[in-house]
Design an enzyme around this catalytic site. Structure first.
Site, PDB file in Angstrom:
ATOM      1  N   HIS A   1      -7.799  49.671-140.192  1.00  0.00           N
ATOM      2  CA  HIS A   1      -8.942  49.408-141.072  1.00  0.00           C
ATOM      3  C   HIS A   1      -8.569  48.509-142.250  1.00  0.00           C
ATOM      4  CE1 HIS A   1     -11.554  52.239-138.966  1.00  0.00           C
ATOM      5  NE2 HIS A   1     -10.554  53.100-138.976  1.00  0.00           N
TER       6      HIS A   1
ATOM      7  N   SER B   1     -10.350  53.148-133.607  1.00  0.00           N
ATOM      8  CA  SER B   1     -11.276  53.824-134.510  1.00  0.00           C
ATOM      9  C   SER B   1     -12.434  52.883-134.803  1.00  0.00           C
ATOM     10  CB  SER B   1     -10.563  54.226-135.804  1.00  0.00           C
ATOM     11  OG  SER B   1     -11.489  54.699-136.759  1.00  0.00           O
TER      12      SER B   1
ATOM     13  N   HIS C   1     -16.530  47.250-137.584  1.00  0.00           N
ATOM     14  CA  HIS C   1     -15.333  46.686-136.967  1.00  0.00           C
ATOM     15  C   HIS C   1     -14.656  47.771-136.142  1.00  0.00           C
ATOM     16  CE1 HIS C   1     -13.754  48.337-140.822  1.00  0.00           C
ATOM     17  NE2 HIS C   1     -12.794  48.782-140.024  1.00  0.00           N
TER      18      HIS C   1
END
Length: 637
Positions: free
Chosen positions: A61, A129, A148
């Site tokens: 992330h 994720s 994303h």
């Protein structure tokens, strides 16, 4: 030497082209029980597809660590399924530099560049994720819901294990339960999106990737049974026949082990049978300490069984230990035998009076004044009453637990272990208690359960005792009763230990200050001979014996303790407004700290996203209960 080699590998020129790696997997599974905002339903995913903007693929992330692009997302009956493309030369360089060359050692031909990269990225970042935007309960989902996709170690959503490969079909093939329509649709959409990229590559920077990959390892270093969790998530995703995901305990690639050494037994007299080289050494076997093993070993000989003395198989390779779930304690066999021998050895602790306070140094008054009647008697003072040898040994408590375990096994229909003695009688007696068939060839043999007298007829078969039958058919209530009894025994032992810290016949009266008969005369001051901390202090929650005196204030529970006055702390004086800070000490000025890349500040945009990557938390109370139990048990030895 190693740092110089790593520096050379980092400074080496980058490859001309990036290896395109395809990644595929489920972003979530429907009806998997994901909590809160992580749960996705088919209607929400259907409304969010296709995404309004292309979805980037980053690492953990981090927006500055973008390494690829999502090619297609399809709504499968099991959950949203995606296919992406990763093309980053710097990611390959960082992983290759950090990996040891011993990982890829193998007997066969050397691995190619693509295979090495697939092994590294698959085992370092096996999960993904999906980041979604937060929305209110009344806001309907739209095509901007997905933000994303991040590559991570373990995702918070179930079944999010992905596959990496150099071809699109090979990346999708391991998902055996994927719907055929989904398989064809995602292959078609991914091929069209790849044509639009036209060989694009991503370069976030070696330093940014290094710090991000290091933070991923640090955030997941506390994760327990990581490979077991990865294998479970892999089964949930329906992956079968995967090539590069290594869920093993060895830090080598399959087929990279060295050639096995020739078998050399110590009984055959082969040369080098007593070789003690590191390659021929075998680590000490590990044994699981169970309660029934402790009980059976303490009641029998301290020598281990023949099967336990040679745990190595005939091939020379040690047998792998069974997977532990946290309920066992693994110790070397030699230490285990020492513990069993020490517990089974007879002890004869000195007899002490029931409830006698612990022995300690008592501060008495003047040497010539004799013992004061207010002080507690010495530990050797004879008290009438029953004497006991302290708490019961550890074997009695373990025997209670063993009985409960044996009863639980009998209730569940499992055969009792060799060391279990929870049910009376041996296997030989139980064999004779069963009914014999009608045509018994051993009818002429005398019954061992009944006495035989010459000239008398054979007695009738004895009916099964109702108490024995009830004991053999024990139910769950008896198991619970046995466990409750074991806990009660431990509580009684704790009560006995607490009672020993109190006086046997109530608390002693407080000790008054000793007044010397010649205290009025001037005598030189002498230092105290005994420390003040050894004065006996009765428990504060117990009142002195006897009726309180009328009109008199009861004495305090604790005698006054003299406190040596120390130096008074300096008073805080408010500094005037024009005061200046003290000048720095003379000397060379230290150089400023090296500027490191700071983590991205969580702004308003980051707070509006729901990231599904997980980080293992530190648990400081993991073994606190076990340490307390062991300290209490070993303290009574």
């Amino acid at each position: 030497m190693a740092s110089a080699e790593m520096r050379e590998r980092l400074e080496a020129p980058l490859p001309d082209r990036a290896v395109p790696i395809y990644v595929a997997g489920f972003l979530a599974l429907y009806d998997s029980g994901d909590p809160g905002e992580l749960a996705l339903d088919p209607d929400t995913v259907r409304a969010a597809l296709p995404p309004e903007n292309p979805l980037p693929i980053n690492v953990d992330h981090r927006a500055r660590c973008e390494v690829g692009r999502v090619l297609a997302v399809v709504n499968d009956p099991r959950g949203p399924f995606f296919v992406g493309l990763i093309a980053c030369v710097q990611l390959e360089r960082v992983l290759e530099t950090a990996a040891s060359a011993a990982i890829f050692e193998r007997r066969g031909p050397a691995l190619s560049r693509e295979e090495r990269l697939l092994y590294l990225i698959t085992n370092y970042l096996p999960s993904v994720s999906l980041s979604t935007k937060r929305r209110g309960d009344e806001v309907p989902p739209d095509r901007t819901l997905f933000a994303h996709v991040a590559l991570c170690a373990i995702g918070r959503r179930l079944g999010t294990i992905v596959t990496y490969d150099t071809s699109l079909d090979a990346a999708i093939a391991p998902f055996r339960h994927l719907d055929p329509a989904t398989r064809e649709g995602v292959r078609r959409e991914a091929a069209e999106a790849e044509l639009a990229l036209a060989g694009r590559t991503w370069a976030p920077g070696v330093e940014a990737l290094t710090h991000t990959l290091l933070s991923t390892a640090v955030n997941n270093m506390m994760l327990r049974d990581r490979w077991s969790l990865v294998a479970e998530r892999r089964r949930q995703a329906g992956i079968a026949g995967h090539t590069y995901l290594q869920a093993s305990e060895k830090f080598k690639i399959w087929g990279a082990e060295s050639a096995p050494a020739p078998e050399r037994g110590y009984k055959t007299g082969a040369p080098g049978a007593m070789d003690t080289s590191p390659a021929a050494s075998v680590p000490a076997p590990q044994v699981a300490v169970r309660a029934r093993q402790v009980a059976s070993s303490s009641s029998s000989s301290s020598f281990p069984a023949p099967a336990d003395m040679n745990p190595v198989s005939a091939s020379g390779a040690p047998a792998p230990p069974p997977p532990g779930d946290g309920s066992y304690l693994w110790i070397p066999a030699s230490h285990y035998n020492q513990l069993v021998t020490g517990q089974s050895a007879p002890r004869h602790p000195p007899l002490t009076a029931c409830g006698l306070p612990a022995a300690g140094t008592v501060a008495y008054g003047h040497p010539g004044a004799g013992p004061s009647p207010h002080y507690p008697p010495p530990p050797a003072h004879p008290y009438p009453g029953m004497l006991f040898a302290g708490p019961s040994p550890l074997e009695a408590q373990i025997a209670a637990l063993v009985g409960a375990i044996a009863a639980d096994r009998q209730a569940g229909g499992l055969p009792a272990a060799a060391g279990d003695h929870g049910i009376r009688g041996s296997a030989k007696r139980r064999r004779h208690e069963v009914e014999q068939p009608e045509y018994d060839c051993g009818r002429d043999e005398p019954d061992r359960d009944f006495p035989y007298y010459p000239g008398e007829a054979r007695p009738e078969p004895r009916p099964v005792d109702s108490r024995r039958a009830a004991r053999q058919a024990s139910g769950p209530h008896e198991t619970i009763t046995a466990l409750v009894g074991a806990v009660t025994s431990l509580q009684q032992e704790l009560a006995h230990m607490r009672a020993r810290t109190h006086a046997p016949y109530g608390p002693y009266p407080p000790v008054g200050p000793y007044h010397h008969p010649h205290a009025d005369t001037e005598t030189p001051a002498q230092p105290p001979r005994y420390p003040a901390k050894a004065v006996y202090l009765p428990p504060p929650h117990i009142a002195p014996p006897g009726p309180p005196l009328s009109g008199a204030v009861p004495p305090p529970s604790y005698p006054p303790v003299a406190v040596t006055p120390g130096p008074a702390p300096p008073l805080h004086q408010p500094s005037p407004a024009h005061a200046h800070p003290p000048p720095p000490p003379p000397g060379p000025t230290p150089p400023p700290a090296a500027s490191l890349p700071q983590p991205e500040a969580p702004g308003a945009e980051a707070g509006a996203l729901v990231n599904a990557s997980s980080a293992a938390h530190v648990n400081v109370d993991t073994a606190r209960a076990a340490d307390l139990f062991v300290s209490q048990m070993m303290g009574s030895r």
